[in-house]
Design an enzyme around this catalytic site. Structure first.
Site, PDB file in Angstrom:
ATOM      1  N   LYS A 282     126.465 102.558  47.202  1.00 10.95           N
ATOM      2  CA  LYS A 282     125.115 102.830  46.714  1.00 10.95           C
ATOM      3  C   LYS A 282     124.351 101.519  46.794  1.00 10.95           C
ATOM      4  O   LYS A 282     124.685 100.548  46.111  1.00 10.95           O
ATOM      5  CB  LYS A 282     125.126 103.353  45.277  1.00 10.95           C
ATOM      6  CG  LYS A 282     123.700 103.618  44.769  1.00 10.95           C
ATOM      7  CD  LYS A 282     123.648 103.896  43.288  1.00 10.95           C
ATOM      8  CE  LYS A 282     122.186 103.945  42.834  1.00 10.95           C
ATOM      9  NZ  LYS A 282     122.060 104.052  41.364  1.00 10.95           N
TER      10      LYS A 282
ATOM     11  N   GLY B  16     116.456 104.020  33.527  1.00  8.84           N
ATOM     12  CA  GLY B  16     116.616 103.912  32.084  1.00  8.84           C
ATOM     13  C   GLY B  16     115.439 104.356  31.244  1.00  8.84           C
ATOM     14  O   GLY B  16     115.511 104.311  30.014  1.00  8.84           O
TER      15      GLY B  16
ATOM     16  N   GLY C 258     115.829 107.906  36.039  1.00  9.99           N
ATOM     17  CA  GLY C 258     114.744 108.482  35.259  1.00  9.99           C
ATOM     18  C   GLY C 258     115.070 109.761  34.521  1.00  9.99           C
ATOM     19  O   GLY C 258     114.277 110.228  33.700  1.00  9.99           O
TER      20      GLY C 258
END
Length: 252
Positions: free
Chosen positions: A98, A159, A186
């Site tokens: 990622k 966050g 989110g």
């Protein structure tokens, strides 16, 4: 019935919920949450893990049979992200990464220029790249053209729990994508995860929505159900929105 298998870069996963590990109060709570989520793929921020000792999060994932997805979280430039990915491949024996390249610590938003540079280098180096990107259809298409195995647009900043700020952009990314779209960042509660799937995303990645919830294992179970429900709803096809009422029963 909708296909429940998530396919990314030649790999298959039985859950469309990808979990993160950040924010958990302790490993015991994290373990309960991971089990409740049913996830088969979980991110690990390599800059915050001691891979050599085999303890902590990596040991937990190995024991649970959950694949680790190394994450370049915290990297501020392409060179740093590429080096972190290369070290992760050496440590974990996986070419899947990622890719995160952030612009600053206040917003944690992706640095689009450095992200593209890092993605190009990692794809050329044989990595299966899953980039965390802005909710920008043009940038998402660029990342796909480079050869990324998926695109991972944010719903809102990391966050924040603000949900999906721009659902129209997510729909545009989905409509144009030839690779899986994973809503990343989110998510605040289960309805956000369901909406992401209803918009056409192939999976949802979340961490603090679960790890910082009052009851992480219960929230993890809720997220798993929401992802499944949203995916089924997308496959079923919602009725069109109408301005005027329409009776469901025919007139006699």
């Amino acid at each position: 019935m909708a296909d429940s298998v998530l396919r990314i870069g030649g790999r298959e996963f039985g859950s469309r919920l990808i979990m993160g590990t950040g924010g958990a109060p302790n490993l015991s709570v994290l373990e309960e949450a991971l089990i409740a989520s049913g996830t088969e793929l979980t991110t690990v921020a390599m800059r915050r893990v001691d891979a050599e000792t085999g303890t902590g999060v990596l040991d937990l994932l190995n024991r649970l049979g959950i694949a680790a997805l190394p994450n370049t979280a915290g990297c501020r430039g392409a060179a740093e992200a590429v080096l972190t990915a290369q070290l992760a491949r050496e440590a974990l024996g996986t070419d899947m990464v990622k890719l995160e390249v952030i612009a600053d610590e206040r917003t944690l938003l992706p640095d689009a220029v450095e992200l593209v540079k890092a993605a190009e280098q990692l794809v050329d180096d044989g990595f299966t790249v899953l980039p965390y990107t802005n909710d920008d259809p043009v940038l998402a298409r660029r990342l796909e053209d480079i050869g990324c195995a998926a695109v991972m647009p944010l719903g809102s900043p990391i966050g924040t729990g603000l949900g999906i700020s721009n659902p129209h952009n997510i729909e545009m990314i989905v409509a144009a994508a030839g690779v899986p779209v994973v809503l990343d960042a989110g998510i605040g509660t289960a309805s956000d995860a369901a909406l992401a799937m209803e918009l056409g995303c192939d999976a949802v990645l979340l961490a603090t929505a679960v790890t910082r919830a009052s009851d992480p294992p219960t929230m993890a179970a809720a997220m798993a159900s929401a992802v499944t429900a949203g995916h089924l709803a997308r496959q079923a096809g919602r009725i069109p929105k109408r301005f005027w009422a329409q009776a469901s029963s025919p007139a006699l």
